[in-house]
Every structure is written in C-alpha cells, then in structure tokens.
Design a protein around this motif. Structure first.
Motif, PDB file in Angstrom:
ATOM      1  N   THR A 203       0.830  -1.196   0.000  1.00 12.96           N
ATOM      2  CA  THR A 203       0.000   0.000   0.000  1.00 12.96           C
ATOM      3  C   THR A 203       0.862   1.242   0.000  1.00 12.96           C
ATOM      4  OG1 THR A 203      -0.104   0.084   2.386  1.00 12.96           O
ATOM      5  CG2 THR A 203      -1.808  -1.219   1.283  1.00 12.96           C
ATOM      6  N   ASN A 204       0.244   2.347  -0.274  1.00 16.37           N
ATOM      7  CA  ASN A 204       0.958   3.610  -0.313  1.00 16.37           C
ATOM      8  C   ASN A 204       1.496   3.982   1.069  1.00 16.37           C
ATOM      9  OD1 ASN A 204       2.019   5.892  -1.363  1.00 16.37           O
ATOM     10  ND2 ASN A 204       0.115   7.058  -1.288  1.00 16.37           N
ATOM     11  N   ASN A 205       0.756   3.626   2.110  1.00 16.02           N
ATOM     12  CA  ASN A 205       1.180   3.936   3.477  1.00 16.02           C
ATOM     13  C   ASN A 205       2.460   3.169   3.833  1.00 16.02           C
ATOM     14  OD1 ASN A 205       1.164   4.996   5.999  1.00 16.02           O
ATOM     15  ND2 ASN A 205      -0.442   3.686   6.794  1.00 16.02           N
ATOM     16  N   THR A 206       2.540   1.904   3.445  1.00 14.70           N
ATOM     17  CA  THR A 206       3.723   1.102   3.722  1.00 14.70           C
ATOM     18  C   THR A 206       4.927   1.635   2.945  1.00 14.70           C
ATOM     19  OG1 THR A 206       2.301  -0.816   4.001  1.00 14.70           O
ATOM     20  CG2 THR A 206       4.630  -1.238   3.741  1.00 14.70           C
ATOM     21  N   PHE A 207       4.692   2.025   1.707  1.00 13.60           N
ATOM     22  CA  PHE A 207       5.779   2.560   0.892  1.00 13.60           C
ATOM     23  C   PHE A 207       6.340   3.854   1.494  1.00 13.60           C
ATOM     24  CE2 PHE A 207       7.283   5.240  -2.612  1.00 13.60           C
ATOM     25  CZ  PHE A 207       8.306   4.431  -3.072  1.00 13.60           C
TER      26      PHE A 207
ATOM     27  N   ILE B 103      15.437   7.038   4.075  1.00 12.60           N
ATOM     28  CA  ILE B 103      15.970   8.314   3.603  1.00 12.60           C
ATOM     29  C   ILE B 103      15.998   9.364   4.697  1.00 12.60           C
ATOM     30  CG2 ILE B 103      15.573  10.242   2.021  1.00 12.60           C
ATOM     31  CD1 ILE B 103      14.544   8.224   0.001  1.00 12.60           C
ATOM     32  N   ALA B 104      14.869   9.602   5.338  1.00 14.68           N
ATOM     33  CA  ALA B 104      14.784  10.715   6.285  1.00 14.68           C
ATOM     34  C   ALA B 104      15.547  10.439   7.573  1.00 14.68           C
ATOM     35  CB  ALA B 104      13.323  11.025   6.596  1.00 14.68           C
ATOM     36  N   LEU B 105      15.488   9.230   8.083  1.00 14.22           N
ATOM     37  CA  LEU B 105      16.166   8.942   9.353  1.00 14.22           C
ATOM     38  C   LEU B 105      17.690   9.055   9.259  1.00 14.22           C
ATOM     39  CD1 LEU B 105      13.910   6.106  10.784  1.00 14.22           C
ATOM     40  CD2 LEU B 105      13.994   8.518  11.412  1.00 14.22           C
ATOM     41  N   PRO B 106      18.352   8.564   8.199  1.00 20.19           N
ATOM     42  CA  PRO B 106      19.805   8.791   8.099  1.00 20.19           C
ATOM     43  C   PRO B 106      20.179  10.268   7.979  1.00 20.19           C
ATOM     44  CG  PRO B 106      19.191   6.973   6.695  1.00 20.19           C
ATOM     45  CD  PRO B 106      17.919   7.591   7.184  1.00 20.19           C
ATOM     46  N   ILE B 107      19.355  11.036   7.257  1.00 22.33           N
ATOM     47  CA  ILE B 107      19.634  12.469   7.147  1.00 22.33           C
ATOM     48  C   ILE B 107      19.492  13.147   8.506  1.00 22.33           C
ATOM     49  CG2 ILE B 107      18.760  14.622   6.155  1.00 22.33           C
ATOM     50  CD1 ILE B 107      18.118  13.008   3.620  1.00 22.33           C
ATOM     51  N   MET B 108      18.465  12.759   9.243  1.00 20.72           N
ATOM     52  CA  MET B 108      18.249  13.353  10.560  1.00 20.72           C
ATOM     53  C   MET B 108      19.377  12.969  11.523  1.00 20.72           C
ATOM     54  SD  MET B 108      14.745  13.348  12.760  1.00 20.72           S
ATOM     55  CE  MET B 108      14.843  11.654  13.277  1.00 20.72           C
TER      56      MET B 108
ATOM     57  N   MET C 121      10.154   4.590   2.848  1.00 18.06           N
ATOM     58  CA  MET C 121      10.956   5.704   2.341  1.00 18.06           C
ATOM     59  C   MET C 121      11.419   6.599   3.492  1.00 18.06           C
ATOM     60  SD  MET C 121      11.417   5.170  -0.741  1.00 18.06           S
ATOM     61  CE  MET C 121      12.179   6.678  -1.217  1.00 18.06           C
ATOM     62  N   THR C 122      10.561   6.819   4.444  1.00 12.53           N
ATOM     63  CA  THR C 122      10.936   7.618   5.609  1.00 12.53           C
ATOM     64  C   THR C 122      12.063   6.940   6.376  1.00 12.53           C
ATOM     65  OG1 THR C 122       8.695   8.455   5.795  1.00 12.53           O
ATOM     66  CG2 THR C 122      10.091   8.651   7.737  1.00 12.53           C
TER      67      THR C 122
END
Length: 81
Positions: free
Chosen positions: A2-6, A14-19, A10-11
C-alpha cells in the motif's frame, strides 16, 4: 504494497539517516565550540604554541585531600580508623 507502507519505508531509509547525520554534525560543532577550537600561530622563540593565559598557582601551605582516609574523615563526620 500500500501507499502507506511505501511511504513509511521511504521515511525509514531516507529521512532517518539524514536526521541522524544532522544530529551528529550538530554535536561535532557543539563540541568544537566548547573546546574553543581555534588555530594559533607560533609565538616567541622556539615556535612555542603554548597558550598565553596561565592558571594561577595554588596558595602556599594549603593541601587538598581528595582521596584516602583524610577525605573520608572530611566527608563522613565521626569516622575513625
């Protein structure tokens, strides 16, 4: 999938390593600021890199007992060996 799982994946990828990189970079800059990390040029004979500010000498005749039995006697009233 589903779109929610995707979007959660992605979060996570991508987002956690940047944070976390931002947190580590902020900590590094903070520690450099605390250490007052500056470059210095050599001064005096022999290319001395020593700081210009010196700590004051301890007063003569004063002893500081920070370990051993004398420290325990100071911290714990009534202690005897």
């Amino acid at each position: 999938m589903t779109n929610n799982t995707f979007s959660r994946r992605m979060t996570r990828y991508i987002a956690l390593p940047i944070m976390s990189a931002g947190i580590i970079g902020g900590a590094a800059l903070g520690m450099a600021g605390m250490a007052n990390a500056t470059t210095s040029t050599p001064s005096g004979p022999g290319y001395s890199y020593a700081p210009a500010v010196k700590a004051p000498a301890a007063a003569a005749g004063q002893t500081h007992h920070h370990s051993g039995v004398t420290h325990v006697q100071t911290v714990v009233p009534g202690y005897t060996r």
